[in-house]
Design a protein around this motif. Structure first.
Motif: not given
Length: 182
Positions: A108-133
């Protein structure tokens, strides 16, 4: 009007600030007990999940007799039976159950982390995306550490998670209680 409502709610919290602090201190004491014996805390966690699964299984089984039609009864009864058996398994063999729960936690931790990295990269132009990744990478690493230590760490890892959660919940309530007091 919303401002008056917020003031009334804040006033109610101020009156009860001591209860927040007391509950927080109780949770902090429980966290110290859990930190003192992570194995017992792990077994307690397994029993807690086992109780929830048993209760859920009974509810499913009762519901199975409330539905009409054989196909509906069968699916609800089978679900209830599986939940009940899993709950009993947690009580009959808590060490094996803790190993299974620890492996599920790692996945569950691996899946949730991969999902969070995916979401963060999709938010890349926005502020704070790096913290999500970054958060996702840390979660994936935590999952991998749990996974690599499995099954040996299953004797203490669930207890550690419980102890850390109790600590942060307790500390949060203490700080919140003193914060609403003033």
């Amino acid at each position: 009007m919303a401002d008056a409502y917020e003031q009334a709610s804040l006033q109610e919290l101020r009156v009860k600030w001591g209860w927040f602090v007391a509950l927080g201190l109780l949770l902090l004491a429980c966290s110290l007990l859990a930190f003192a014996n992570l194995f017992i805390a792990t077994v307690v966690s397994v029993y807690y999940v086992g109780i929830l699964m048993l209760l859920g299984g009974v509810v499913y089984l009762v519901h199975a007799f409330q539905v009409r039609g054989w196909e509906h009864f069968l699916s609800w009864a089978l679900s209830g039976l599986l939940y009940t058996l899993a709950g009993l398994f947690a009580f009959l063999n808590p060490l094996l159950a803790s190993a299974a729960f620890t492996l599920l936690l790692a996945v569950a931790l691996v899946v949730a982390g991969v999902f969070r990295v995916f979401v963060g990269r999709r938010m890349k132009p926005g502020k704070g995306w790096g913290w999500i990744v970054f958060s996702g990478v840390v979660t994936v690493l935590a999952g991998c550490v749990v996974w690599l230590g499995w099954p040996v760490n299953s004797l203490w890892i669930l207890g550690l998670f419980l102890a850390v959660d109790l600590f942060f919940q307790g500390w949060t309530l203490v700080v919140f209680g003193f914060g609403v007091r003033t």
